[in-house]
Design a protein around this motif. Structure first.
Motif, short mmCIF file in Angstrom:
data_model
loop_
_atom_site.label_atom_id
_atom_site.label_comp_id
_atom_site.label_asym_id
_atom_site.label_seq_id
_atom_site.Cartn_x
_atom_site.Cartn_y
_atom_site.Cartn_z
N TYR A 152 35.47 47.74 38.49
CA TYR A 152 35.34 46.52 39.28
C TYR A 152 34.24 46.63 40.34
CZ TYR A 152 39.69 44.95 37.20
OH TYR A 152 40.65 44.56 36.33
N PHE A 156 31.19 44.09 40.77
CA PHE A 156 30.95 43.38 42.03
C PHE A 156 29.49 43.50 42.43
CE2 PHE A 156 30.90 42.99 46.63
CZ PHE A 156 31.63 41.85 46.81
N PHE B 136 41.77 28.67 40.72
CA PHE B 136 41.26 29.73 41.61
C PHE B 136 42.36 30.19 42.56
CE2 PHE B 136 36.75 27.72 41.53
CZ PHE B 136 36.50 28.35 40.33
N ILE B 140 44.13 33.94 42.78
CA ILE B 140 44.06 34.82 43.94
C ILE B 140 45.45 35.07 44.50
CG2 ILE B 140 43.18 34.99 46.30
CD1 ILE B 140 40.68 33.55 45.33
N VAL B 147 50.11 42.96 45.05
CA VAL B 147 50.03 43.97 46.09
C VAL B 147 51.33 44.06 46.86
CG1 VAL B 147 48.77 44.71 48.13
CG2 VAL B 147 47.61 43.45 46.34
N LEU C 25 33.12 44.79 51.53
CA LEU C 25 33.02 43.84 50.43
C LEU C 25 33.12 42.39 50.88
CD1 LEU C 25 35.11 45.34 47.48
CD2 LEU C 25 32.68 45.44 47.89
N VAL C 29 30.56 39.14 50.54
CA VAL C 29 30.85 37.82 49.97
C VAL C 29 30.38 36.73 50.92
CG1 VAL C 29 32.65 36.27 49.18
CG2 VAL C 29 32.79 38.68 48.65
N ALA C 81 32.05 27.99 42.83
CA ALA C 81 32.58 28.81 41.74
C ALA C 81 32.26 30.28 41.97
CB ALA C 81 32.01 28.33 40.41
N VAL C 82 31.03 30.52 42.40
CA VAL C 82 30.59 31.89 42.60
C VAL C 82 31.38 32.55 43.73
CG1 VAL C 82 28.67 33.11 43.63
CG2 VAL C 82 28.30 31.73 41.63
N ALA C 84 34.40 31.83 44.68
CA ALA C 84 35.75 32.11 44.20
C ALA C 84 35.76 33.36 43.33
CB ALA C 84 36.30 30.92 43.42
N LEU C 85 34.77 33.46 42.46
CA LEU C 85 34.68 34.62 41.56
C LEU C 85 34.53 35.91 42.35
CD1 LEU C 85 34.26 35.71 38.65
CD2 LEU C 85 31.84 35.54 39.12
N LEU C 86 33.60 35.88 43.33
CA LEU C 86 33.36 37.10 44.10
C LEU C 86 34.59 37.49 44.91
CD1 LEU C 86 29.74 36.81 45.48
CD2 LEU C 86 30.62 38.35 43.76
N LEU C 87 35.26 36.48 45.49
CA LEU C 87 36.45 36.79 46.27
C LEU C 87 37.50 37.44 45.39
CD1 LEU C 87 36.99 33.82 48.70
CD2 LEU C 87 36.64 36.21 49.26
N SER C 88 37.70 36.90 44.18
CA SER C 88 38.75 37.49 43.36
C SER C 88 38.35 38.88 42.88
CB SER C 88 39.12 36.57 42.19
OG SER C 88 37.98 36.30 41.43
N LEU C 89 37.04 39.07 42.62
CA LEU C 89 36.59 40.42 42.25
C LEU C 89 36.83 41.40 43.40
CD1 LEU C 89 33.21 40.49 40.32
CD2 LEU C 89 35.29 41.72 39.79
N ALA C 90 36.46 40.96 44.62
CA ALA C 90 36.65 41.83 45.78
C ALA C 90 38.13 42.15 45.96
CB ALA C 90 36.09 41.16 47.03
N TYR C 91 38.95 41.13 45.70
CA TYR C 91 40.39 41.32 45.85
C TYR C 91 40.90 42.33 44.82
CZ TYR C 91 44.73 39.80 47.86
OH TYR C 91 45.89 39.77 48.56
N ARG C 92 40.39 42.21 43.59
CA ARG C 92 40.76 43.19 42.56
C ARG C 92 40.40 44.61 42.99
NH1 ARG C 92 40.79 41.56 37.07
NH2 ARG C 92 42.26 39.87 36.89
N VAL C 93 39.18 44.74 43.52
CA VAL C 93 38.75 46.07 43.97
C VAL C 93 39.71 46.57 45.04
CG1 VAL C 93 36.93 47.34 45.15
CG2 VAL C 93 36.35 45.65 43.45
N THR C 95 42.88 45.70 45.57
CA THR C 95 44.21 46.05 45.09
C THR C 95 44.20 47.34 44.27
OG1 THR C 95 43.85 44.62 43.20
CG2 THR C 95 45.10 43.70 45.00
#
Lengths: 457, 149, 123
Positions: A152, A156, B136, B140, B147, C25, C29, C81-82, C84-93, C95
């Motif tokens: 990930y 990113f 979205f 999220i 978590v 991160l 964003v 859209a971008v 939202a995508l970046l936020l969810s990617l950052a969130y994945r990282v 978690t």
């Protein structure tokens, strides 16, 4: 109407399949069938455009040209669109055979195919940006595909760096609109010659940076290895074989057609940066042991050749850039798909890819290198021809190194991969060989595509 | 997700605001052809109302109360509808996105509403935007619950 | 007016680029969102003209340029859209690694890789 068909098929299929669970096998095959249909319709369009030597054009909404959004298929666009769809199709079939792991994968591949077709077939600068983002966003999501959490971080960084490039491009689009008052590519090209040179050069620099990032050229390459190494084979094939085409196409279209004077002005810079990419990519690839890493650095080096051909310019240089971009994208897709496989004949597929990267006959890569040499001789530069030769030799060494590590050391330890997976890689290898032994279509495509480039010089 | 910072007052306000927000969004949508407004801005207004529910009630309760689970799927239905509007003119041999009735001729009126295919297109855009934003938010929120557990 | 836009775009792009250089991160964003909006503002500024709204202008009225507004609203949607995508990617990282710091992230990855290598040697 032929021009709308590939776009409509992939787009509708993408939206419809997004509602279904892509992990089911029939959904994956449905996606592959839709993509195959789109590819066939695009192939028909390519033949009519390249053979008939005409430009197909549709203006949305029945508006007069100059008001409505224009879809336009000329030789350069259709050639790149067909190439990208073929690569996406092979990668999709590969992944469906291997087993799709997330539900969105087939739909994402189709969305990417939509974005790629759209951006290659549009005649409108802003529309180009919209389709480009559609393809790139699918790429960002796909780069995280594979399930490994440690990937990930790379995804990113990939997204952030490329987004920065996209927004620089968007600012350049705004600047183009400001100085020319139109978004239609054909008209922009005409009016650009009368624009204040300082503004035009700023625009050209912005566009070069944006596409340099996409292509992973030497100073903008830092995101590339981390993404390609961790990604699954199909995704790496799509990123390097289809998505990277945007960079080559963008440089050709915007540099060669819209900003040809500025391109001629910066020719030396392009050749220097291209040479730096070639040397850097080759040296880094030599020092790596992991196949994914070698291929990633090799991608940086191969992108450099396209830039060199672009810098040489003229009909020969542009044709060489197109031919090399085509061959390179097929090589990368083949190598990424074949490298993790094991078993009978897979080594042969990999060798075809390796020969093609090094530029040895009878593969398509030989043709690409040949065109590059012609461009180098045309430019009358001994240094350039020498560099091409050294680059080719280095790429042969590093490709042979991976072959040694992958196929000679521990082949006995692993089971052979499924026969269908190997068949996919072998088919792609056959395409690369056919392009090498029957070179007329490829050379014709390169010549036709380069026809309209560099008109303003 | 029962955060102590979300008070009863917030929840009451969120619930009271939902209906007016949806009405206003539809008003902006149908207004688009006479005055300021279109499918996208109307969709954003509606989805802000739905987001308010997620913020104040949490994902599970909002999903249960408002049946929002299917909304993200509606995004793709909206996209398909928009594509249909864009592509149907092809069947009549006209370029994509040609609207009917053509400019200059009379539209079909329902009350003060003008019905043209551009309205259909905007409705699909509205559905698409609402679906995307709710999708979205849900994605999220779900990651966040992973978590917490 | 153009100067004002230029200054605003410059400040936004500059702050965005500054945030992009941070290791956090979520700051990255926000930086990307700022850069995106700087680009949107440039689009608006590229066709700045004063006039009535461009729906059926009457004689003698000059409409403002509708094209830049259409482009900007499209760019805003893409930006949304971008983000939202970046936020969810950052969130994945976050978690999966329990950190949003890029430096710590690369340390953790290096550590995991060396562990993997050690396991391979033991096998």
């Amino acid at each position: 109407m032929l021009i709308v068909a590939p776009l409509a098929i992939t787009w509708v299929a993408a939206a419809a399949l997004a509602l279904l669970d892509g992990r089911r096998r029939w959904v994956g095959w449905l996606a592959a069938a839709a993509l195959a249909a789109a590819t066939v319709s695009l192939a028909v369009l390519t033949v009519t455009v390249v053979d008939g030597d005409e430009v197909e054009q549709v203006v949305a909404g029945g508006w007069p040209a100059g008001v409505g959004i224009v879809l336009r298929a000329d030789a350069l666009g259709v050639v790149f669109a067909l190439l990208s769809l073929v690569v996406v199709l092979f990668a999709l079939v590969h992944e469906v055979v291997a087993g799709v792991r997330t539900r969105g994968f087939p739909a994402l591949m189709l969305f990417m195919a939509t974005g790629l077709t759209g951006l290659f077939l549009t005649g409108d600068v802003f529309n180009f940006y919209v389709f480009f983002e559609l393809a790139m966003i699918s790429g960002y999501v796909l780069s995280a595909y594979g399930g490994e959490t440690r990937h990930y971080g790379a995804a990113f960084i990939f997204a952030v760096v490329n987004l920065l490039g996209s927004f620089v491009f968007l600012i350049a689009v705004a600047a183009i609109y400001h100085v020319t008052g139109t978004l239609e590519m054909a008209v922009v090209g005409e009016r650009m010659t009368e624009v204040d040179p300082s503004a035009a050069i700023m625009i050209a620099v912005g566009i070069f940076v944006a596409f340099g990032v996409k292509l992973g050229l030497f100073p903008f390459h830092f995101w590339l290895p981390a993404v390609y190494v961790g990604a699954s084979p199909a995704v790496a094939a799509v990123l390097s074989g289809a998505l990277a085409n945007i960079g080559a196409y963008g440089l050709l279209r915007f540099g060669g057609e819209l900003l040809s004077q500025e391109l001629a002005l910066g020719a030396t810079v392009l050749i220097v940066i291209g040479s730096a990419s070639v040397v850097y990519g080759a040296v880094q690839a030599l020092s790596r042991r992991d196949a994914g890493e070698v291929l990633a650095y090799s991608a940086i080096g191969q992108a450099g050749y396209v830039l060199i051909a672009l810098g040489v310019g003229g009909p020969v240089g542009y044709a060489a850039a197109v031919v090399y971009a085509i061959v390179n994208s097929l090589n990368k897709a083949l190598l990424f798909l074949a490298a993790p496989l094991r078993g009978w004949l897979v080594g042969a597929a990999f060798v075809v890819g390796a020969f093609s990267v090094a530029g040895l006959p009878p593969t398509g890569g030989f043709l690409g290198k040949l065109e590059l040499f012609r461009a180098g001789i045309d430019a009358g530069s001994v240094a350039l021809v020498g560099l091409l030769f050294v680059g080719g030799a280095l790429s042969f060494v590093y490709m042979f190194q991976i072959y040694q590590y992958r196929y000679w050391r521990n082949e006995r330890l692993s089971d052979p991969s499924p026969a269908l997976l190997r068949a996919v890689a072998l088919t792609l290898a056959a395409v690369v060989v056919v392009l090498g032994v029957w070179p007329e279509p490829l050379l014709l495509a390169g010549r036709e595509a380069a026809q309209n480039l560099g008109a303003g010089q | 997700m029962s955060d102590s910072s979300v008070t009863v007052l917030t929840q009451m306000t969120a619930r009271l605001l939902l209906a007016p927000i949806l009405v206003i969004s539809v008003a902006v949508l149908v207004n688009g052809y006479a005055s300021v407004g279109d499918g996208f801005s109307a969709g954003v207004i509606a989805s802000l109302g739905l987001l308010l529910q997620y913020v104040s009630f949490g994902r599970e309760r909002s999903d249960r109360l408002l049946r929002l689970r299917l909304v993200p799927a509606a995004a793709f239905a909206g996209l398909l509808g928009a594509l249909a509007v864009a592509l149907v003119p092809l069947l009549r041999g006209e370029p994509i996105l040609t609207h009917w009735p053509p400019p200059g001729s009379d539209a079909i009126y329902v009350g003060s509403l003008e019905l043209i295919t551009a309205v259909a297109f905007d409705v699909t855009v509205y559905v698409l935007v609402v679906g995307c934003v709710v999708g979205f938010a849900r994605a999220i929120a779900r990651a966040g619950e992973g978590v917490a557990r | 007016m153009t100067l004002l836009f230029a200054i605003a775009v410059g400040v936004m792009f500059g702050s965005g680029a500054f945030l992009l250089l941070k290791p956090d991160l979520f700051r990255i964003v926000v930086g990307i969102v700022l850069v995106a909006n700087a680009a949107n503002l440039t689009l608006i500024a590229s066709g700045l003209s004063r006039g009535v709204s461009p729906i059926l202008p009457l004689d003698g009225e000059t409409p403002s340029d509708p094209l830049v507004q259409a482009m900007t609203v499209t760019a805003i949607v893409i930006g949304l859209a971008v983000a939202a995508l970046l936020l969810s990617l950052a969130y994945r990282v976050y978690t999966s690694h329990d950190t949003v710091d890029l430096d710590e992230l690369s340390h953790a990855e290096a550590r995991r890789e060396s562990e993997l290598e050690r396991e391979e040697v033991e096998i």
